[in-house]
Write a protein that holds these residues in place. Structure first.
Motif, PDB file in Angstrom:
ATOM      1  N   VAL A 260       0.850  -1.187   0.000  1.00 36.21           N
ATOM      2  CA  VAL A 260       0.000   0.000   0.000  1.00 36.21           C
ATOM      3  C   VAL A 260       0.885   1.235   0.000  1.00 36.21           C
ATOM      4  O   VAL A 260       1.693   1.423   0.915  1.00 36.21           O
ATOM      5  CB  VAL A 260      -0.934   0.032   1.228  1.00 36.21           C
ATOM      6  N   GLY A 261       0.736   2.066  -1.025  1.00 33.93           N
ATOM      7  CA  GLY A 261       1.509   3.300  -1.119  1.00 33.93           C
ATOM      8  C   GLY A 261       0.681   4.491  -0.669  1.00 33.93           C
ATOM      9  O   GLY A 261      -0.518   4.557  -0.925  1.00 33.93           O
ATOM     10  N   ILE A 262       1.342   5.423   0.024  1.00 41.20           N
ATOM     11  CA  ILE A 262       0.688   6.656   0.464  1.00 41.20           C
ATOM     12  C   ILE A 262       0.873   7.700  -0.631  1.00 41.20           C
ATOM     13  O   ILE A 262       1.992   7.981  -1.067  1.00 41.20           O
ATOM     14  CB  ILE A 262       1.282   7.154   1.803  1.00 41.20           C
TER      15      ILE A 262
ATOM     16  N   ARG B  47      -4.652  -9.769   6.647  1.00 37.04           N
ATOM     17  CA  ARG B  47      -3.621  -9.825   5.618  1.00 37.04           C
ATOM     18  C   ARG B  47      -2.412  -8.995   6.062  1.00 37.04           C
ATOM     19  O   ARG B  47      -2.566  -7.905   6.597  1.00 37.04           O
ATOM     20  CB  ARG B  47      -4.173  -9.265   4.321  1.00 37.04           C
ATOM     21  N   PRO B  48      -1.194  -9.490   5.842  1.00 32.73           N
ATOM     22  CA  PRO B  48      -0.020  -8.656   6.108  1.00 32.73           C
ATOM     23  C   PRO B  48       0.092  -7.553   5.050  1.00 32.73           C
ATOM     24  O   PRO B  48      -0.126  -7.806   3.861  1.00 32.73           O
ATOM     25  CB  PRO B  48       1.155  -9.634   6.024  1.00 32.73           C
ATOM     26  N   LEU B  49       0.410  -6.348   5.509  1.00 33.35           N
ATOM     27  CA  LEU B  49       0.530  -5.202   4.604  1.00 33.35           C
ATOM     28  C   LEU B  49       1.924  -4.602   4.704  1.00 33.35           C
ATOM     29  O   LEU B  49       2.507  -4.532   5.789  1.00 33.35           O
ATOM     30  CB  LEU B  49      -0.492  -4.118   4.956  1.00 33.35           C
ATOM     31  N   LEU B  50       2.423  -4.155   3.573  1.00 30.71           N
ATOM     32  CA  LEU B  50       3.640  -3.367   3.531  1.00 30.71           C
ATOM     33  C   LEU B  50       3.207  -1.950   3.168  1.00 30.71           C
ATOM     34  O   LEU B  50       2.766  -1.696   2.047  1.00 30.71           O
ATOM     35  CB  LEU B  50       4.630  -3.906   2.494  1.00 30.71           C
ATOM     36  N   LEU B  51       3.268  -1.047   4.124  1.00 29.27           N
ATOM     37  CA  LEU B  51       2.907   0.354   3.926  1.00 29.27           C
ATOM     38  C   LEU B  51       4.156   1.087   3.451  1.00 29.27           C
ATOM     39  O   LEU B  51       5.230   0.963   4.056  1.00 29.27           O
ATOM     40  CB  LEU B  51       2.393   0.945   5.243  1.00 29.27           C
ATOM     41  N   VAL B  52       4.028   1.845   2.355  1.00 24.67           N
ATOM     42  CA  VAL B  52       5.183   2.462   1.714  1.00 24.67           C
ATOM     43  C   VAL B  52       4.981   3.973   1.619  1.00 24.67           C
ATOM     44  O   VAL B  52       3.926   4.437   1.176  1.00 24.67           O
ATOM     45  CB  VAL B  52       5.399   1.880   0.294  1.00 24.67           C
ATOM     46  N   ASP B  53       6.013   4.719   2.023  1.00 31.56           N
ATOM     47  CA  ASP B  53       6.005   6.165   1.833  1.00 31.56           C
ATOM     48  C   ASP B  53       7.371   6.607   1.326  1.00 31.56           C
ATOM     49  O   ASP B  53       8.354   5.864   1.451  1.00 31.56           O
ATOM     50  CB  ASP B  53       5.645   6.887   3.137  1.00 31.56           C
ATOM     51  N   ASP B  54       7.421   7.798   0.767  1.00 34.61           N
ATOM     52  CA  ASP B  54       8.688   8.281   0.233  1.00 34.61           C
ATOM     53  C   ASP B  54       9.600   8.824   1.322  1.00 34.61           C
ATOM     54  O   ASP B  54      10.751   8.440   1.414  1.00 34.61           O
ATOM     55  CB  ASP B  54       8.472   9.301  -0.889  1.00 34.61           C
ATOM     56  N   VAL B  55       9.083   9.728   2.181  1.00 33.60           N
ATOM     57  CA  VAL B  55       9.907  10.355   3.207  1.00 33.60           C
ATOM     58  C   VAL B  55       9.197  10.264   4.554  1.00 33.60           C
ATOM     59  O   VAL B  55       8.042  10.670   4.678  1.00 33.60           O
ATOM     60  CB  VAL B  55      10.188  11.842   2.867  1.00 33.60           C
ATOM     61  N   LEU B  56       9.899   9.744   5.548  1.00 35.09           N
ATOM     62  CA  LEU B  56       9.377   9.738   6.916  1.00 35.09           C
ATOM     63  C   LEU B  56      10.005  10.914   7.646  1.00 35.09           C
ATOM     64  O   LEU B  56      11.230  11.039   7.703  1.00 35.09           O
ATOM     65  CB  LEU B  56       9.727   8.431   7.630  1.00 35.09           C
ATOM     66  N   TYR B  57       9.138  11.777   8.196  1.00 34.37           N
ATOM     67  CA  TYR B  57       9.616  12.925   8.952  1.00 34.37           C
ATOM     68  C   TYR B  57       9.013  12.878  10.353  1.00 34.37           C
ATOM     69  O   TYR B  57       9.573  12.245  11.240  1.00 34.37           O
ATOM     70  CB  TYR B  57       9.280  14.212   8.194  1.00 34.37           C
TER      71      TYR B  57
END
Length: 163
Positions: A30-32, A86-96
């Protein structure tokens, strides 16, 4: 302070190598929106498997919504698979600060209760305000608080820029 930015495409490859051994066969990615979706798409391609891909726009879940109002480019979230157990992989570009990830998890739980959520980010820039830490990181960079790091997509290539 001048910060040398790594190649975003190399970071995606590094992220894929770190993530690969930890994904179950029924994991969904899952992409933000927006940059996290670009990274999630590239990551899924690099993993070479047919993981289901979802998209989250967390605009309505932000804790500063009442202060900043609605972003003019709100996109619909699209989760075309069952989230429950369900296992999820949460994806983001920059964590601040961690606030975007918190909002994304709130949004995901509206779709069901995943068995596990793991977080993958292209860049962890520090400055966390919430107890949220990534499971997988492309690179950790010290970025001054008065600057932002931005993921850009030109054609099908990702790059990083300081703003």
């Amino acid at each position: 302070m001048l910060v040398a930015l790594p190649d975003a495409e190399d970071l995606v490859a590094r992220l894929a190598a770190a993530v690969r051994p930890h994904l179950a066969a029924n994991t969904a990615i899952v992409g933000i929106h927006t940059g996290g979706v670009w990274v999630a798409e590239k990551l899924r391609d690099a993993l070479g498997a047919d993981y289901p891909l979802g998209v989250l726009d967390i605009s309505f879940y932000r804790d500063d919504f009442s202060r900043i109002g609605l972003h003019p480019q709100v996109k619909p979230s699209r989760i075309p698979f069952a989230v429950e157990d369900r296992p999820l992989l949460l994806v983001d570009d920059v964590l601040y600060t961690g606030r975007t990830v918190r909002a994304a998890m709130n949004d995901l739980f509206d779709y069901g209760r995943p068995s596990r959520i793991q977080l993958a980010v292209l860049i962890d820039r520090g400055g966390h305000e919430l107890p949220i830490r990534p499971d997988f990181v492309g690179a950790t960079l010290a970025i001054p608080p008065d600057q932002n790091i931005e993921l850009q997509r030109i054609e099908d290539r990702l790059s990083l820029a300081l703003k």
